[in-house]
Design a protein around this motif. Structure first.
Motif, PDB file in Angstrom:
ATOM      1  N   ASN A   1       9.443   8.533   1.252  1.00  0.00           N
ATOM      2  CA  ASN A   1       8.171   9.148   0.847  1.00  0.00           C
ATOM      3  C   ASN A   1       8.425   9.927  -0.422  1.00  0.00           C
ATOM      4  OD1 ASN A   1       9.183   9.640   3.506  1.00  0.00           O
ATOM      5  ND2 ASN A   1       7.143  10.177   4.160  1.00  0.00           N
TER       6      ASN A   1
ATOM      7  N   ARG B   1       0.800  -1.207   0.000  1.00  0.00           N
ATOM      8  CA  ARG B   1       0.000   0.000   0.000  1.00  0.00           C
ATOM      9  C   ARG B   1       0.843   1.272   0.000  1.00  0.00           C
ATOM     10  NH1 ARG B   1      -4.340  -0.830   4.555  1.00  0.00           N
ATOM     11  NH2 ARG B   1      -2.518  -1.552   5.656  1.00  0.00           N
ATOM     12  N   LEU B   2       2.158   1.097   0.088  1.00  0.00           N
ATOM     13  CA  LEU B   2       3.028   2.266   0.136  1.00  0.00           C
ATOM     14  C   LEU B   2       3.414   2.741  -1.252  1.00  0.00           C
ATOM     15  CD1 LEU B   2       5.488   1.219   2.950  1.00  0.00           C
ATOM     16  CD2 LEU B   2       3.829   3.053   3.048  1.00  0.00           C
TER      17      LEU B   2
ATOM     18  N   ILE C   1      10.107  -0.932   5.412  1.00  0.00           N
ATOM     19  CA  ILE C   1       8.823  -0.237   5.521  1.00  0.00           C
ATOM     20  C   ILE C   1       8.937   0.943   6.488  1.00  0.00           C
ATOM     21  CG2 ILE C   1       6.456  -0.492   6.351  1.00  0.00           C
ATOM     22  CD1 ILE C   1       6.586  -3.382   5.232  1.00  0.00           C
ATOM     23  N   GLU C   2       9.643   0.720   7.597  1.00  0.00           N
ATOM     24  CA  GLU C   2       9.803   1.815   8.559  1.00  0.00           C
ATOM     25  C   GLU C   2      10.576   2.983   7.948  1.00  0.00           C
ATOM     26  OE1 GLU C   2      11.676   0.248  12.009  1.00  0.00           O
ATOM     27  OE2 GLU C   2      10.052  -1.160  12.420  1.00  0.00           O
TER      28      GLU C   2
ATOM     29  N   ARG D   1      13.421  11.843   9.036  1.00  0.00           N
ATOM     30  CA  ARG D   1      12.080  11.251   8.974  1.00  0.00           C
ATOM     31  C   ARG D   1      11.517  10.870  10.327  1.00  0.00           C
ATOM     32  NH1 ARG D   1      10.605   6.960   6.731  1.00  0.00           N
ATOM     33  NH2 ARG D   1      11.562   7.180   4.711  1.00  0.00           N
TER      34      ARG D   1
ATOM     35  N   PHE E   1      10.675   3.627   4.649  1.00  0.00           N
ATOM     36  CA  PHE E   1      10.276   3.702   3.245  1.00  0.00           C
ATOM     37  C   PHE E   1      10.319   5.145   2.749  1.00  0.00           C
ATOM     38  CE2 PHE E   1       7.831   2.945  -0.561  1.00  0.00           C
ATOM     39  CZ  PHE E   1       8.288   1.687  -0.911  1.00  0.00           C
TER      40      PHE E   1
ATOM     41  N   ASP F   1       0.857   7.647   5.596  1.00  0.00           N
ATOM     42  CA  ASP F   1       0.053   7.975   4.417  1.00  0.00           C
ATOM     43  C   ASP F   1      -1.008   6.922   4.118  1.00  0.00           C
ATOM     44  OD1 ASP F   1       1.050  10.428   3.700  1.00  0.00           O
ATOM     45  OD2 ASP F   1       2.713   9.586   2.539  1.00  0.00           O
ATOM     46  N   ILE F   2      -0.820   5.721   4.668  1.00  0.00           N
ATOM     47  CA  ILE F   2      -1.771   4.643   4.400  1.00  0.00           C
ATOM     48  C   ILE F   2      -3.082   4.897   5.143  1.00  0.00           C
ATOM     49  CG2 ILE F   2      -2.214   2.181   4.738  1.00  0.00           C
ATOM     50  CD1 ILE F   2       0.818   1.775   4.398  1.00  0.00           C
TER      51      ILE F   2
ATOM     52  N   ARG G   1      12.121  16.398   8.353  1.00  0.00           N
ATOM     53  CA  ARG G   1      11.801  16.845   6.997  1.00  0.00           C
ATOM     54  C   ARG G   1      10.624  16.053   6.420  1.00  0.00           C
ATOM     55  NH1 ARG G   1      17.383  16.612   7.046  1.00  0.00           N
ATOM     56  NH2 ARG G   1      17.516  14.664   5.903  1.00  0.00           N
ATOM     57  N   ARG G   2      10.550  14.771   6.790  1.00  0.00           N
ATOM     58  CA  ARG G   2       9.465  13.928   6.296  1.00  0.00           C
ATOM     59  C   ARG G   2       8.954  13.096   7.454  1.00  0.00           C
ATOM     60  NH1 ARG G   2      12.001  10.226   3.499  1.00  0.00           N
ATOM     61  NH2 ARG G   2      13.973  10.998   4.264  1.00  0.00           N
ATOM     62  N   TYR G   3       7.825  12.450   7.252  1.00  0.00           N
ATOM     63  CA  TYR G   3       7.310  11.568   8.292  1.00  0.00           C
ATOM     64  C   TYR G   3       7.309  10.142   7.759  1.00  0.00           C
ATOM     65  CZ  TYR G   3       3.275  12.529   5.394  1.00  0.00           C
ATOM     66  OH  TYR G   3       2.442  12.680   4.316  1.00  0.00           O
ATOM     67  N   ASP G   4       7.012   9.211   8.628  1.00  0.00           N
ATOM     68  CA  ASP G   4       6.941   7.793   8.283  1.00  0.00           C
ATOM     69  C   ASP G   4       5.936   7.587   7.144  1.00  0.00           C
ATOM     70  OD1 ASP G   4       6.406   5.028   8.221  1.00  0.00           O
ATOM     71  OD2 ASP G   4       6.842   4.833  10.361  1.00  0.00           O
ATOM     72  N   ALA G   5       6.395   6.995   6.055  1.00  0.00           N
ATOM     73  CA  ALA G   5       5.529   6.822   4.883  1.00  0.00           C
ATOM     74  C   ALA G   5       4.268   6.028   5.210  1.00  0.00           C
ATOM     75  CB  ALA G   5       6.309   6.138   3.760  1.00  0.00           C
ATOM     76  N   ARG G   6       4.333   5.192   6.250  1.00  0.00           N
ATOM     77  CA  ARG G   6       3.149   4.395   6.598  1.00  0.00           C
ATOM     78  C   ARG G   6       1.982   5.264   7.049  1.00  0.00           C
ATOM     79  NH1 ARG G   6       5.527   0.446  10.875  1.00  0.00           N
ATOM     80  NH2 ARG G   6       6.776   2.297  11.205  1.00  0.00           N
TER      81      ARG G   6
ATOM     82  N   ARG H   1      12.707   9.194  12.747  1.00  0.00           N
ATOM     83  CA  ARG H   1      13.000   7.874  13.307  1.00  0.00           C
ATOM     84  C   ARG H   1      14.199   7.942  14.220  1.00  0.00           C
ATOM     85  NH1 ARG H   1      12.147   2.547  12.930  1.00  0.00           N
ATOM     86  NH2 ARG H   1      14.336   2.014  13.027  1.00  0.00           N
TER      87      ARG H   1
ATOM     88  N   ASP I   1      18.448   7.239   5.720  1.00  0.00           N
ATOM     89  CA  ASP I   1      17.638   6.016   5.735  1.00  0.00           C
ATOM     90  C   ASP I   1      18.495   4.794   5.433  1.00  0.00           C
ATOM     91  OD1 ASP I   1      15.509   7.672   6.192  1.00  0.00           O
ATOM     92  OD2 ASP I   1      14.784   7.637   4.129  1.00  0.00           O
TER      93      ASP I   1
ATOM     94  N   GLU J   1      -2.478   2.076  14.448  1.00  0.00           N
ATOM     95  CA  GLU J   1      -2.046   1.027  13.508  1.00  0.00           C
ATOM     96  C   GLU J   1      -0.529   0.874  13.485  1.00  0.00           C
ATOM     97  OE1 GLU J   1      -3.910   0.946   9.727  1.00  0.00           O
ATOM     98  OE2 GLU J   1      -5.868   1.413  10.546  1.00  0.00           O
TER      99      GLU J   1
END
Lengths: 487, 467
Positions: free
Chosen positions: A349, A17-18, A344-345, B393, A347, B428-429, B421-426, B395, A357, B107
């Motif tokens: 954007n 879903r990413l 995934i953690e 991000r 991932f 966005d789900i 600068r960004r957040y965890d892409a998850r 983390r 990363d 989640e």
């Protein structure tokens, strides 16, 4: 963004879903479908995907696994189980095994074995299984479990899962890797297709087409500590009751696995070509099987070690392309799923690749591989065996300094080093230390000062609770039948 | 024969060590003797007449039969739900770091990452608005029995007296006179301690709690590492001022041009501590002894390492060291394996605490010579990795034996003004509306819980009348 994944489906589903995901896979290149044993972390991976356990167990012909039995490792004739669970419980903040050692003082025969204080060991030996309880006060909550299944069926299961969730599968063989400013620009397939991507996941196995072939990550070789470099694998018909554990039996120049599945048993002989030859290794395997042989043995070759970097630019290596450790502790799928979790953690954007990363991924994965390596090496070096050149080498080789220090601290006074990252907890280290005859010379003087009778009573109570609880569990076969799986 | 465990330092550090050990050591085998080191300090850096006691000590106190209410009432102390930072950020906005949880994940996605998604979508989110302790602190509400993680502000002298009583009840003894000198053999073993009245004590183990002087450890294990290039504050000045009105239930820490000033409210007075680079006050230096345990001497408290008291790390580190010491209790005067294991974890814990402090300076946006200099100073490697990944991000790689948790780091960086600068892409789900609902629901629950609490002054009055 678009991520192209190369190789087996195991690497892809949870990223579904990413990003838009394309899987490039070639039917021409066969996959190795041996029986696969796992560690408990797989349950959390499956749960995160929303996989129903009973359905999964039925479709992958899975059995339950409470640990691994190691035969002939410390000495020929020895047997111990490395369980997925604890030995007793801390007493006043001091570890149970120290109290157990204290209890054995003077009258070792009257004290239950440490193994009798681990419910998963007692249950495994009795061929029983049931999932653990939630109540932390109950001995029934002191263990975890994993599965043994057909890896080919699990891959097919995950392929279904991934494809129904939008992963596009492209049949084809990669012929050329096109480089670009951010690493890899596209894959060119033999039939002329061009697959572009923002991120490429290299699941191409030992060939490591992208991470090594294109990006030259470099490989750290561990053959000097783990010289096994090949294996014969062969399935047999099930013989005898279905046990809830994997078995690893030491051989003259390696070791043999036995993984019981619902419909057959997976067997294999991992060996070192420095110490034996493939023909002899094949004969050793065929001479030591319990059931009827169902297929011709197949030989696999491997190289133990890991890439210097597993994430470079826009390419992430997962699975064998990232590194290999022999399956002695069933870590292969765990390392894949751990890498997926990390990816995934971290991932990217909006297709933004940040060097921080990749640096974190590389740090965390290198640490994990290094710590698993140390734990595997422990199995080989903690031995009294000197009956073959292989074992004489293993017994006397120089150890990684990180491991030598751990063993010295345990041998001296039973200190088990604890770490924050790394899959093997103190109970795993204890199982192998004691199982392979490394006994602490001393114990904590504060434990030694307690009345021996108290320690004996505590040990007896724990062993009694384990025995009674195990007796109340269904047999492994009954439990499988209960959830609708044939056994 | 009984072995003597000599605790050098009849101070807060020494009595805590004595109480912890006397409870655990069999009396027929060990005596715990506390000796006054003659320095008059608290053994923990001697910064102020009050000390912040982190929530992690609650269990230790309970084991000694001391509950938080008793400690506060008997010492005239106060409660702290967290630390309010003033003037640290570029925009000078206030920020709050609470001792309790901040928000809740959704989640499996961390709260601060959810906040990152909302912020990117244009919704301002203040993390502290979702922390029960922070909202209670801002509202000036508190109840001793409520499930609110909190620290205590305890005046050192009466707190020490309570722990002394507990230690003596647990079987520790007080030496007949002050410490004068130690005889140390060529192999580094402390063989004899001489007291002012001529008494000689042959220690089996020495716990050096004599503060930065480290009267014995400075001889048995002299090498130490100077950390002042990372933490340049080198003066502290404390004063006690009468308090006006009801005390707030938190610590206030205001940035200054050359350092910071903490205000620790007590019952009826405030203790103000200024920590600065240069200026007036008592000198100190951030440092760590390379080997806290060497031979038969274990350095504890400020004798092992010293950090400015921006957070209550001194007591956390002391308690951890004591727990480790019990795990690794030696069988004789030479215990290199035990010492090596102890030193490894103690050093990692101290470095983790140090890095947490350095991080404040590295990211605080305040203008000024000291602050501009700190922002550009190089960081210890593990901290640099943490900072870079958070900045990228949000983390946080976590290392072995750290004393602060991932969430503490995230909230602290956020409080100092570092926005990933960004957040965890998850994140966005999850639909944006679902995240908004999650945060709104949480905020409503926090407000309802805080409304049910009494004003702090009322809670303190009730506490006093319970005596």
């Amino acid at each position: 963004m678009t991520a192209a994944t190369l190789g087996l489906t195991t690497g892809t589903p949870s990223a579904a879903r990413l990003a838009d995901i394309t899987l490039v896979e070639s039917e021409e290149i066969g996959t190795v479908g041996v029986g696969e044993a796992t560690v408990p972390h797989i349950r959390f991976f499956n749960q995160r995907l929303g996989i129903d356990e009973a359905d999964f167990v039925r479709r992958t012909k899975a059995t339950f696994k409470l640990g691994i039995e190691f035969c002939d490792w410390g000495r020929i004739g020895d047997s111990y189980i490395h369980p997925f669970g604890d030995f007793g419980h801390d007493i006043d903040g001091l570890p149970f095994h120290q109290h157990w050692l204290h209890a054995t003082r003077g009258k070792p025969d009257e004290t239950p074995a440490l193994a009798a204080c681990s419910l998963p060991i007692v249950a495994a030996r009795a061929g029983r299984f049931t999932p653990p309880l939630d109540d932390p006060r109950s001995v029934g909550s002191t263990y975890s479990y994993a599965y043994q299944f057909d890896a080919g069926l699990y891959a097919a299961y995950l392929r279904d899962y991934a494809e129904t969730r939008g992963v596009t599968r492209v049949e084809g063989r990669v012929e050329h890797v096109e480089r670009g400013p951010s690493g890899i620009a596209a894959l060119r397939l033999a039939d002329g297709q061009r697959i572009e991507g923002d991120l490429f996941v290299d699941c191409s196995g030992f060939r490591a087409l992208l991470i090594e072939g294109a990006l030259k990550a470099g490989h750290e070789d561990w053959a000097h500590w783990l010289p096994c470099d090949a294996a014969w694998a062969v399935p047999t018909a099930n013989a005898g009751p279905l046990v809830p554990y994997t078995r690893a039996t030491a051989r003259d120049a390696g070791w043999q696995w036995r993984i019981p599945l619902q419909h057959r048993t997976g067997n294999g002989h991992v060996f070192s070509t420095r110490f034996t030859d493939p023909d002899r290794a094949r004969a050793v395997l065929l001479d030591n099987l319990e059931g009827e042989v169902l297929a011709e043995p197949r030989m696999l070759r491997f190289r133990t070690g890991r890439r210097h970097r597993q994430w470079i630019d826009n390419c992430v290596a997962i699975g064998l392309s990232a590194g290999f450790l022999e399956p002695l502790e069933s870590t292969s799928i765990h390392l894949i799923q751990l890498a997926i979790g990390k990816l995934i953690e971290l991932f990217p954007n909006d297709a933004v690749l940040d060097p921080a990363d990749a640096a974190e991924f590389n740090r965390a994965m290198a640490l994990e591989y290094d710590r698993v390596r140390d734990f595997l090496v422990l199995h080989y070096c903690a031995t009294e065996r000197d009956d073959t050149p292989f074992w004489r080498h293993m017994r006397t080789m120089d150890l990684p300094p990180s491991l030598a220090g751990k063993i010295a601290a345990f041998r001296d006074r039973g200190i088990v080093e604890q770490y924050r990252e790394g899959m093997f907890l103190p109970a795993s280290w204890l199982a192998v230390y004691y199982g392979q005859r490394i006994m602490p010379e001393r114990i904590n003087p504060l434990v030694a000062a307690l009345p021996v009778a108290d320690a004996r009573a505590r040990v007896a109570a724990v062993a009694d609770a384990c025995r009674r609880t195990a007796e109340g569990m269904p047999t492994h076969a009954d439990y499988l039948a209960r959830i609708g799986a044939a056994a | 024969m009984t072995a003597t465990v000599a605790v050098l330092g009849a101070n807060l550090c020494g009595w805590i060590a004595a109480a912890a050990l006397a409870r655990r050591l069999p009396r027929e085998s060990y005596r715990v003797v506390v000796i006054d080191d003659g320095t008059g300090g608290d053994g923990l850096g001697d910064f102020a007449p009050v000390i912040a006691v982190p929530p992690a000590l609650a269990r230790f106190h309970a084991d000694l039969g001391l509950d938080a209410a008793t400690l506060v009432r008997m010492t005239g102390g106060g409660h702290a739900l967290g630390v309010a930072f003033g003037g640290w950020r570029a925009d000078r906005a206030a920020a709050f770091l609470s001792y309790g949880e901040t928000g809740a994940p959704l989640e499996g996605i961390a709260f601060h990452q959810l906040a990152g998604r909302l912020r990117a979508a244009g919704h301002p989110v203040r993390l502290a608005d979702h922390a029960l302790s922070a909202v209670a602190a801002q509202a000036g509400r508190f109840a001793p029995g409520a499930p609110l993680a909190h620290a205590l502000h305890l005046p050192v002298a009466p707190y020490e007296a309570l722990l002394r009583g507990a230690a003596l009840r647990a079987g520790a003894e007080r030496a007949s006179a002050d410490f004068v000198d130690a005889e140390i053999a060529a192999n580094g073993i402390v063989e004899k301690l001489t007291l002012a009245d001529g008494t000689g004590i042959e220690p089996w183990l020495v716990l050096d709690c004599s503060g930065t002087d480290a009267r014995i450890a400075s001889r048995t294990s002299p090498a130490s590492e100077d950390w002042s290039s990372w933490l340049p504050c080198d003066r502290t000045h404390a004063e006690t001022v009468p308090a006006q009105g009801a005390p707030p239930p938190y610590t206030q820490v205001d940035a200054q041009d050359t350092g910071w000033t903490a205000t620790w409210p007590l019952d009826g007075a405030d203790v103000r501590l200024t920590c600065s680079v240069g200026g007036n006050g008592k000198p100190f230096r951030a440092a760590s002894r390379f080997e806290a345990w060497r031979g038969n001497c274990v350095a504890l408290g400020a004798a092992a390492g010293l950090l400015e008291p921006l957070h209550p790390t001194a007591l956390t580190l002391l308690l951890r060291s004591l727990a480790q010491l019990i795990q690794l209790w030696p069988a004789g005067p030479q215990a290199p394996i035990e010492a090596a294991a102890f030193n490894r974890t103690a050093a990692a814990a101290l470095q983790g605490a140090r890095d947490f402090l350095i991080a404040h300076y590295a990211v605080a946006g305040r203008a000024g010579a000291l602050w501009d200099d700190r922002r550009t100073a190089s960081l210890p490697g593990p901290l640099a990795a943490k900072h870079d990944l958070f900045a990228a991000r949000g983390r946080l790689p976590m290392y072995d034996d750290e004393v602060f948790e991932e969430e503490d780091w995230a909230v602290m960086f956020d409080a100092m003004g570092l926005m990933p600068r960004r957040y965890d892409a998850r994140a966005d789900i999850v639909p944006l509306a679902a995240i908004e609902r999650h945060l709104a629901g949480q905020r409503a629950r926090v407000i309802a819980q805080v409304r049910a609490l009494p004003p702090y002054a009322q809670a303190m009055a009730a506490l006093r009348t319970r005596a």
